[in-house]
Scaffold this motif. Sequence first.
Motif, PDB file in Angstrom:
ATOM      1  N   PHE A 149       0.847  -1.183   0.000  1.00 28.72           N
ATOM      2  CA  PHE A 149       0.000   0.000   0.000  1.00 28.72           C
ATOM      3  C   PHE A 149       0.886   1.237   0.000  1.00 28.72           C
ATOM      4  CE2 PHE A 149      -2.257  -3.346   2.263  1.00 28.72           C
ATOM      5  CZ  PHE A 149      -3.470  -3.357   1.599  1.00 28.72           C
ATOM      6  N   TYR A 150       0.572   2.169  -0.858  1.00 26.28           N
ATOM      7  CA  TYR A 150       1.319   3.422  -0.937  1.00 26.28           C
ATOM      8  C   TYR A 150       0.431   4.570  -0.475  1.00 26.28           C
ATOM      9  CZ  TYR A 150       4.032   7.278  -2.869  1.00 26.28           C
ATOM     10  OH  TYR A 150       4.762   8.429  -3.019  1.00 26.28           O
ATOM     11  N   ASN A 151       0.913   5.313   0.506  1.00 28.29           N
ATOM     12  CA  ASN A 151       0.184   6.470   1.017  1.00 28.29           C
ATOM     13  C   ASN A 151       0.671   7.706   0.271  1.00 28.29           C
ATOM     14  OD1 ASN A 151      -0.622   8.778   2.542  1.00 28.29           O
ATOM     15  ND2 ASN A 151      -0.933   7.449   4.321  1.00 28.29           N
ATOM     16  N   VAL A 152      -0.187   8.279  -0.554  1.00 26.96           N
ATOM     17  CA  VAL A 152       0.191   9.422  -1.385  1.00 26.96           C
ATOM     18  C   VAL A 152       0.565  10.631  -0.533  1.00 26.96           C
ATOM     19  CG1 VAL A 152      -0.592  10.969  -3.230  1.00 26.96           C
ATOM     20  CG2 VAL A 152      -1.340   8.597  -3.198  1.00 26.96           C
ATOM     21  N   ARG A 153      -0.136  10.838   0.573  1.00 29.53           N
ATOM     22  CA  ARG A 153       0.128  12.009   1.416  1.00 29.53           C
ATOM     23  C   ARG A 153       1.469  11.921   2.127  1.00 29.53           C
ATOM     24  NH1 ARG A 153      -5.855  12.573   3.926  1.00 29.53           N
ATOM     25  NH2 ARG A 153      -6.821  13.372   2.034  1.00 29.53           N
ATOM     26  N   THR A 154       1.779  10.738   2.666  1.00 28.73           N
ATOM     27  CA  THR A 154       3.031  10.601   3.431  1.00 28.73           C
ATOM     28  C   THR A 154       4.158  10.017   2.597  1.00 28.73           C
ATOM     29  OG1 THR A 154       2.516   8.372   4.207  1.00 28.73           O
ATOM     30  CG2 THR A 154       1.731  10.236   5.559  1.00 28.73           C
ATOM     31  N   THR A 155       3.862   9.532   1.412  1.00 23.51           N
ATOM     32  CA  THR A 155       4.802   8.844   0.507  1.00 23.51           C
ATOM     33  C   THR A 155       5.451   7.618   1.153  1.00 23.51           C
ATOM     34  OG1 THR A 155       6.750  10.197   1.018  1.00 23.51           O
ATOM     35  CG2 THR A 155       5.295  11.005  -0.745  1.00 23.51           C
ATOM     36  N   GLU A 156       4.721   7.003   2.063  1.00 18.59           N
ATOM     37  CA  GLU A 156       5.236   5.811   2.734  1.00 18.59           C
ATOM     38  C   GLU A 156       4.549   4.560   2.212  1.00 18.59           C
ATOM     39  OE1 GLU A 156       4.946   6.185   6.954  1.00 18.59           O
ATOM     40  OE2 GLU A 156       6.087   8.045   7.001  1.00 18.59           O
ATOM     41  N   TRP A 157       5.315   3.476   2.186  1.00 15.55           N
ATOM     42  CA  TRP A 157       4.792   2.160   1.799  1.00 15.55           C
ATOM     43  C   TRP A 157       4.498   1.358   3.045  1.00 15.55           C
ATOM     44  CZ3 TRP A 157       3.272  -0.069  -2.604  1.00 15.55           C
ATOM     45  CH2 TRP A 157       3.619   0.542  -3.807  1.00 15.55           C
ATOM     46  N   SER A 158       3.469   0.578   2.990  1.00 14.81           N
ATOM     47  CA  SER A 158       3.201  -0.399   4.038  1.00 14.81           C
ATOM     48  C   SER A 158       2.790  -1.688   3.331  1.00 14.81           C
ATOM     49  CB  SER A 158       2.108   0.082   4.991  1.00 14.81           C
ATOM     50  OG  SER A 158       0.900   0.268   4.287  1.00 14.81           O
ATOM     51  N   LYS A 159       2.745  -2.765   4.086  1.00 18.35           N
ATOM     52  CA  LYS A 159       2.375  -4.039   3.474  1.00 18.35           C
ATOM     53  C   LYS A 159       1.528  -4.853   4.434  1.00 18.35           C
ATOM     54  CE  LYS A 159       6.245  -6.760   5.097  1.00 18.35           C
ATOM     55  NZ  LYS A 159       7.262  -7.703   4.807  1.00 18.35           N
ATOM     56  N   GLU A 160       0.795  -5.776   3.858  1.00 20.31           N
ATOM     57  CA  GLU A 160       0.062  -6.777   4.622  1.00 20.31           C
ATOM     58  C   GLU A 160       0.420  -8.128   4.047  1.00 20.31           C
ATOM     59  OE1 GLU A 160      -4.015  -6.611   5.560  1.00 20.31           O
ATOM     60  OE2 GLU A 160      -3.988  -4.472   6.002  1.00 20.31           O
ATOM     61  N   GLU A 161       0.586  -9.100   4.918  1.00 18.76           N
ATOM     62  CA  GLU A 161       0.876 -10.465   4.500  1.00 18.76           C
ATOM     63  C   GLU A 161      -0.196 -11.381   5.052  1.00 18.76           C
ATOM     64  OE1 GLU A 161       4.772 -11.611   5.775  1.00 18.76           O
ATOM     65  OE2 GLU A 161       5.749  -9.972   4.727  1.00 18.76           O
ATOM     66  N   CYS A 162      -0.569 -12.365   4.259  1.00 23.87           N
ATOM     67  CA  CYS A 162      -1.540 -13.340   4.727  1.00 23.87           C
ATOM     68  C   CYS A 162      -1.345 -14.635   3.947  1.00 23.87           C
ATOM     69  CB  CYS A 162      -2.963 -12.833   4.550  1.00 23.87           C
ATOM     70  SG  CYS A 162      -3.350 -12.420   2.848  1.00 23.87           S
ATOM     71  N   TRP A 163      -1.751 -15.727   4.553  1.00 21.72           N
ATOM     72  CA  TRP A 163      -1.713 -17.024   3.881  1.00 21.72           C
ATOM     73  C   TRP A 163      -2.994 -17.210   3.087  1.00 21.72           C
ATOM     74  CZ3 TRP A 163       2.219 -20.159   3.090  1.00 21.72           C
ATOM     75  CH2 TRP A 163       3.350 -19.991   3.873  1.00 21.72           C
ATOM     76  N   CYS A 164      -2.855 -17.830   1.929  1.00 24.42           N
ATOM     77  CA  CYS A 164      -4.007 -18.104   1.059  1.00 24.42           C
ATOM     78  C   CYS A 164      -3.883 -19.502   0.470  1.00 24.42           C
ATOM     79  CB  CYS A 164      -4.052 -17.112  -0.112  1.00 24.42           C
ATOM     80  SG  CYS A 164      -4.311 -15.400   0.350  1.00 24.42           S
ATOM     81  N   TYR A 165      -5.000 -20.007   0.030  1.00 27.05           N
ATOM     82  CA  TYR A 165      -5.044 -21.205  -0.795  1.00 27.05           C
ATOM     83  C   TYR A 165      -5.475 -20.732  -2.179  1.00 27.05           C
ATOM     84  CZ  TYR A 165      -7.026 -25.268  -3.113  1.00 27.05           C
ATOM     85  OH  TYR A 165      -7.323 -26.234  -4.048  1.00 27.05           O
ATOM     86  N   PHE A 166      -4.729 -21.105  -3.213  1.00 21.57           N
ATOM     87  CA  PHE A 166      -5.034 -20.730  -4.587  1.00 21.57           C
ATOM     88  C   PHE A 166      -5.180 -21.989  -5.431  1.00 21.57           C
ATOM     89  CE2 PHE A 166      -2.266 -17.279  -3.019  1.00 21.57           C
ATOM     90  CZ  PHE A 166      -3.057 -16.169  -3.285  1.00 21.57           C
ATOM     91  N   ALA A 167      -6.155 -22.003  -6.312  1.00 21.80           N
ATOM     92  CA  ALA A 167      -6.294 -23.070  -7.306  1.00 21.80           C
ATOM     93  C   ALA A 167      -6.608 -22.413  -8.639  1.00 21.80           C
ATOM     94  CB  ALA A 167      -7.396 -24.045  -6.910  1.00 21.80           C
ATOM     95  N   ALA A 168      -6.102 -23.000  -9.712  1.00 22.02           N
ATOM     96  CA  ALA A 168      -6.303 -22.411 -11.038  1.00 22.02           C
ATOM     97  C   ALA A 168      -7.767 -22.375 -11.431  1.00 22.02           C
ATOM     98  CB  ALA A 168      -5.492 -23.187 -12.077  1.00 22.02           C
ATOM     99  N   THR A 169      -8.529 -23.374 -10.993  1.00 18.01           N
ATOM    100  CA  THR A 169      -9.943 -23.460 -11.367  1.00 18.01           C
ATOM    101  C   THR A 169     -10.760 -23.987 -10.192  1.00 18.01           C
ATOM    102  OG1 THR A 169      -9.757 -25.744 -12.139  1.00 18.01           O
ATOM    103  CG2 THR A 169      -9.355 -23.991 -13.779  1.00 18.01           C
ATOM    104  N   ARG A 170     -12.069 -23.838 -10.296  1.00 18.30           N
ATOM    105  CA  ARG A 170     -12.969 -24.415  -9.287  1.00 18.30           C
ATOM    106  C   ARG A 170     -12.842 -25.930  -9.278  1.00 18.30           C
ATOM    107  NH1 ARG A 170     -16.765 -20.277 -11.540  1.00 18.30           N
ATOM    108  NH2 ARG A 170     -17.291 -21.840 -13.080  1.00 18.30           N
TER     109      ARG A 170
END
Length: 146
Positions: A87-108
């Motif tokens: 995430f980029y904050n335009v006002r402060t010009t600072e970056w932040s991030k969020e991390e999370c675990w996910c399960y991904f599959a190409a199709t249903r």
Amino acid sequence: MVVKMGEKFQSLGLDPLVIPMVDYFNKSGLKTCMSCQGHNKTYMSMFWVQFDKSVIEDDILNFMKGHLSAQGTFISCGRFAKRVIGFYNVRTTEWSKEECWCYFAATREAADADLQRWSCDNNPFDGIDGERYQAYRTELKRLGKI
């Protein structure tokens, strides 16, 4: 009033085809927070489930340990991965991030195959001295593959 689990999730706005997987993960101790069944023919074709921030790598590994093949490996059509969002904050010009675990599959269909396997998985890996692993090794030797 009795509400079935699927109806509860649908009332929360979940895509209908992701409900069985979300339900399964939550019942397995992997608390979910967002998901998408995928919408083929668009740029959002992937099936995914995002886990709550409280879910950590050890939780994912323990889930995998509970679903090992006769050979002692975790096999799935989809994959578990950590997602990093910047995430980029335009006002402060600072970056932040969020991390999370996910399960991904190409199709249903790939996600459904995983869910089917995990749901019917009643023969946990019993170690390298276990009967199923030894039968697997014997068959590989018979076929000349080892």
